[in-house]
Design a protein around this motif. Structure first.
Motif, PDB file in Angstrom:
ATOM      1  N   VAL A   1       0.854  -1.186   0.000  1.00 23.83           N
ATOM      2  CA  VAL A   1       0.000   0.000   0.000  1.00 23.83           C
ATOM      3  C   VAL A   1       0.889   1.235   0.000  1.00 23.83           C
ATOM      4  O   VAL A   1       1.765   1.382   0.868  1.00 23.83           O
ATOM      5  CB  VAL A   1      -0.919   0.011   1.245  1.00 23.83           C
ATOM      6  CG1 VAL A   1      -1.750   1.298   1.289  1.00 23.83           C
ATOM      7  CG2 VAL A   1      -1.832  -1.209   1.249  1.00 23.83           C
ATOM      8  N   LEU A   2       0.653   2.112  -0.985  1.00 24.55           N
ATOM      9  CA  LEU A   2       1.389   3.365  -1.057  1.00 24.55           C
ATOM     10  C   LEU A   2       0.583   4.419  -0.313  1.00 24.55           C
ATOM     11  O   LEU A   2      -0.576   4.669  -0.636  1.00 24.55           O
ATOM     12  CB  LEU A   2       1.574   3.766  -2.522  1.00 24.55           C
ATOM     13  CG  LEU A   2       2.435   5.004  -2.784  1.00 24.55           C
ATOM     14  CD1 LEU A   2       3.882   4.773  -2.364  1.00 24.55           C
ATOM     15  CD2 LEU A   2       2.368   5.404  -4.258  1.00 24.55           C
TER      16      LEU A   2
ATOM     17  N   TYR B   1       4.185   0.771   2.049  1.00 28.55           N
ATOM     18  CA  TYR B   1       4.112  -0.255   3.089  1.00 28.55           C
ATOM     19  C   TYR B   1       3.892  -1.599   2.408  1.00 28.55           C
ATOM     20  O   TYR B   1       2.874  -1.811   1.750  1.00 28.55           O
ATOM     21  CB  TYR B   1       2.982   0.049   4.077  1.00 28.55           C
ATOM     22  CG  TYR B   1       3.287   1.253   4.936  1.00 28.55           C
ATOM     23  CD1 TYR B   1       3.866   1.096   6.193  1.00 28.55           C
ATOM     24  CD2 TYR B   1       3.034   2.534   4.471  1.00 28.55           C
ATOM     25  CE1 TYR B   1       4.167   2.204   6.975  1.00 28.55           C
ATOM     26  CE2 TYR B   1       3.337   3.644   5.249  1.00 28.55           C
ATOM     27  CZ  TYR B   1       3.904   3.467   6.494  1.00 28.55           C
ATOM     28  OH  TYR B   1       4.201   4.568   7.264  1.00 28.55           O
ATOM     29  N   VAL B   2       4.878  -2.472   2.558  1.00 26.48           N
ATOM     30  CA  VAL B   2       4.880  -3.738   1.835  1.00 26.48           C
ATOM     31  C   VAL B   2       4.032  -4.766   2.594  1.00 26.48           C
ATOM     32  O   VAL B   2       4.072  -4.824   3.823  1.00 26.48           O
ATOM     33  CB  VAL B   2       6.339  -4.229   1.666  1.00 26.48           C
ATOM     34  CG1 VAL B   2       6.387  -5.599   1.008  1.00 26.48           C
ATOM     35  CG2 VAL B   2       7.136  -3.214   0.858  1.00 26.48           C
TER      36      VAL B   2
ATOM     37  N   ALA C   1       7.244  -9.284   1.383  1.00 30.04           N
ATOM     38  CA  ALA C   1       8.566  -8.778   1.747  1.00 30.04           C
ATOM     39  C   ALA C   1       9.609  -9.881   1.634  1.00 30.04           C
ATOM     40  O   ALA C   1       9.364 -11.026   1.992  1.00 30.04           O
ATOM     41  CB  ALA C   1       8.541  -8.225   3.165  1.00 30.04           C
ATOM     42  N   LEU C   2      10.773  -9.496   1.130  1.00 27.74           N
ATOM     43  CA  LEU C   2      11.894 -10.429   1.091  1.00 27.74           C
ATOM     44  C   LEU C   2      12.570 -10.376   2.454  1.00 27.74           C
ATOM     45  O   LEU C   2      12.674  -9.311   3.056  1.00 27.74           O
ATOM     46  CB  LEU C   2      12.886 -10.013  -0.001  1.00 27.74           C
ATOM     47  CG  LEU C   2      12.282  -9.937  -1.406  1.00 27.74           C
ATOM     48  CD1 LEU C   2      13.261  -9.295  -2.367  1.00 27.74           C
ATOM     49  CD2 LEU C   2      11.880 -11.322  -1.897  1.00 27.74           C
ATOM     50  N   PRO C   3      13.031 -11.528   2.943  1.00 27.46           N
ATOM     51  CA  PRO C   3      13.593 -11.557   4.304  1.00 27.46           C
ATOM     52  C   PRO C   3      14.719 -10.538   4.505  1.00 27.46           C
ATOM     53  O   PRO C   3      14.780  -9.885   5.540  1.00 27.46           O
ATOM     54  CB  PRO C   3      14.128 -12.983   4.430  1.00 27.46           C
ATOM     55  CG  PRO C   3      13.392 -13.770   3.410  1.00 27.46           C
ATOM     56  CD  PRO C   3      13.033 -12.830   2.300  1.00 27.46           C
ATOM     57  N   GLU C   4      15.582 -10.384   3.483  1.00 28.88           N
ATOM     58  CA  GLU C   4      16.732  -9.489   3.685  1.00 28.88           C
ATOM     59  C   GLU C   4      16.324  -8.011   3.647  1.00 28.88           C
ATOM     60  O   GLU C   4      17.123  -7.143   3.940  1.00 28.88           O
ATOM     61  CB  GLU C   4      17.833  -9.771   2.649  1.00 28.88           C
ATOM     62  CG  GLU C   4      17.488  -9.401   1.218  1.00 28.88           C
ATOM     63  CD  GLU C   4      16.916 -10.593   0.453  1.00 28.88           C
ATOM     64  OE1 GLU C   4      17.056 -10.610  -0.774  1.00 28.88           O
ATOM     65  OE2 GLU C   4      16.342 -11.500   1.084  1.00 28.88           O
TER      66      GLU C   4
ATOM     67  N   LEU D   1      -2.298  -3.275   8.923  1.00 32.45           N
ATOM     68  CA  LEU D   1      -2.305  -1.969   9.566  1.00 32.45           C
ATOM     69  C   LEU D   1      -1.042  -1.204   9.206  1.00 32.45           C
ATOM     70  O   LEU D   1       0.049  -1.775   9.149  1.00 32.45           O
ATOM     71  CB  LEU D   1      -2.391  -2.109  11.090  1.00 32.45           C
ATOM     72  CG  LEU D   1      -3.666  -2.736  11.645  1.00 32.45           C
ATOM     73  CD1 LEU D   1      -3.521  -2.937  13.151  1.00 32.45           C
ATOM     74  CD2 LEU D   1      -4.882  -1.885  11.342  1.00 32.45           C
ATOM     75  N   VAL D   2      -1.213   0.101   8.977  1.00 29.07           N
ATOM     76  CA  VAL D   2      -0.081   0.970   8.710  1.00 29.07           C
ATOM     77  C   VAL D   2       0.249   1.720   9.995  1.00 29.07           C
ATOM     78  O   VAL D   2      -0.632   2.322  10.600  1.00 29.07           O
ATOM     79  CB  VAL D   2      -0.437   1.995   7.607  1.00 29.07           C
ATOM     80  CG1 VAL D   2       0.589   3.115   7.557  1.00 29.07           C
ATOM     81  CG2 VAL D   2      -0.541   1.305   6.258  1.00 29.07           C
ATOM     82  N   ASP D   3       1.511   1.671  10.401  1.00 29.80           N
ATOM     83  CA  ASP D   3       1.947   2.476  11.537  1.00 29.80           C
ATOM     84  C   ASP D   3       2.488   3.790  10.988  1.00 29.80           C
ATOM     85  O   ASP D   3       3.581   3.846  10.441  1.00 29.80           O
ATOM     86  CB  ASP D   3       3.033   1.720  12.315  1.00 29.80           C
ATOM     87  CG  ASP D   3       3.473   2.494  13.546  1.00 29.80           C
ATOM     88  OD1 ASP D   3       2.867   3.558  13.832  1.00 29.80           O
ATOM     89  OD2 ASP D   3       4.404   2.034  14.218  1.00 29.80           O
ATOM     90  N   LEU D   4       1.700   4.853  11.144  1.00 30.70           N
ATOM     91  CA  LEU D   4       2.077   6.141  10.555  1.00 30.70           C
ATOM     92  C   LEU D   4       3.081   6.926  11.395  1.00 30.70           C
ATOM     93  O   LEU D   4       3.692   7.862  10.908  1.00 30.70           O
ATOM     94  CB  LEU D   4       0.831   7.016  10.394  1.00 30.70           C
ATOM     95  CG  LEU D   4      -0.111   6.661   9.256  1.00 30.70           C
ATOM     96  CD1 LEU D   4      -1.349   7.528   9.347  1.00 30.70           C
ATOM     97  CD2 LEU D   4       0.564   6.839   7.908  1.00 30.70           C
TER      98      LEU D   4
END
Ligand SMILES: [Zn+2]
Ligand SMILES: [Zn+2]
Length: 175
Positions: free
Chosen positions: A53-54, A86-87, A92-95, A107-110
């Motif tokens: 989410v952008l 926000y991926v 998400a890739l682990p690295e 949830l997005v932590d703003l």
């Protein structure tokens, strides 16, 4: 926290969100801050993309602090813009864990985003006015209140004490 579930995961779907949140503690820098608990107005656009989410938005808040030169209280306002992807957790890739912002349970932590945007937007040395003359180095008076401020060097008590000392020394030498 911002819930993205209503947005869905179909790339291209968008949602506008406006909300007012209380400012977290220590939002800003030591000399200039958004007062804790004061309203922060957020206007956000959420956009679903392939990876997550952008979030694009602006935040508007009050600022209080003190002038770096004359220590006079400052009241101001700030408006910052920010954008962050926000991926999705399962994308998400682990690295990448440390570098990317992640959605947590949709949830997005703003708060980290807001914090970074505000700190970047603040001047390192806030001033009450752009040309604040600061404080008198002799007596600490605020020069903006007293533009014609001047000292007669002979009357300054420190110079007077020095003059006495010089006089005493010359007398001692004579004796
Ligand atoms: Zn000032
Ligand atoms: Zn002075």
């Amino acid at each position: 926290m911002l819930d993205t579930r209503e947005l869905g995961r179909r790339p291209g779907s968008q949602r506008e969100v406006s909300r007012t949140v209380p400012a977290p503690a220590d939002l800003g820098i030591e000399v200039l801050q958004v007062p804790e608990g004061s309203p922060v107005e957020l206007d956000l656009r959420l956009e679903a993309v392939m990876e997550g989410v952008l979030v694009t938005g602006t935040a508007h808040a009050a600022l209080t602090g003190e002038c770096a030169r004359c220590l006079e209280p400052i009241s101001d306002e700030i408006e910052v813009r920010f954008q962050e992807l926000y991926v999705y957790e399962d994308h998400a890739l682990p690295e990448e864990d440390d570098e990317v912002s992640m959605l947590q349970d949709d949830l997005v932590d703003l708060e980290p985003l807001l914090r970074d945007a505000v700190v970047l937007a603040l001047p390192f040395q806030p001033l009450c006015t752009d040309d604040c003359p600061g404080l008198c180095p002799e007596c600490g008076a605020r020069l903006a209140d007293d533009p014609g401020h001047a000292h007669d060097a002979a009357i300054d008590p420190r110079w007077a004490a020095l003059a006495d000392l010089t006089q005493q020394n010359s007398q001692t030498e004579q004796n």
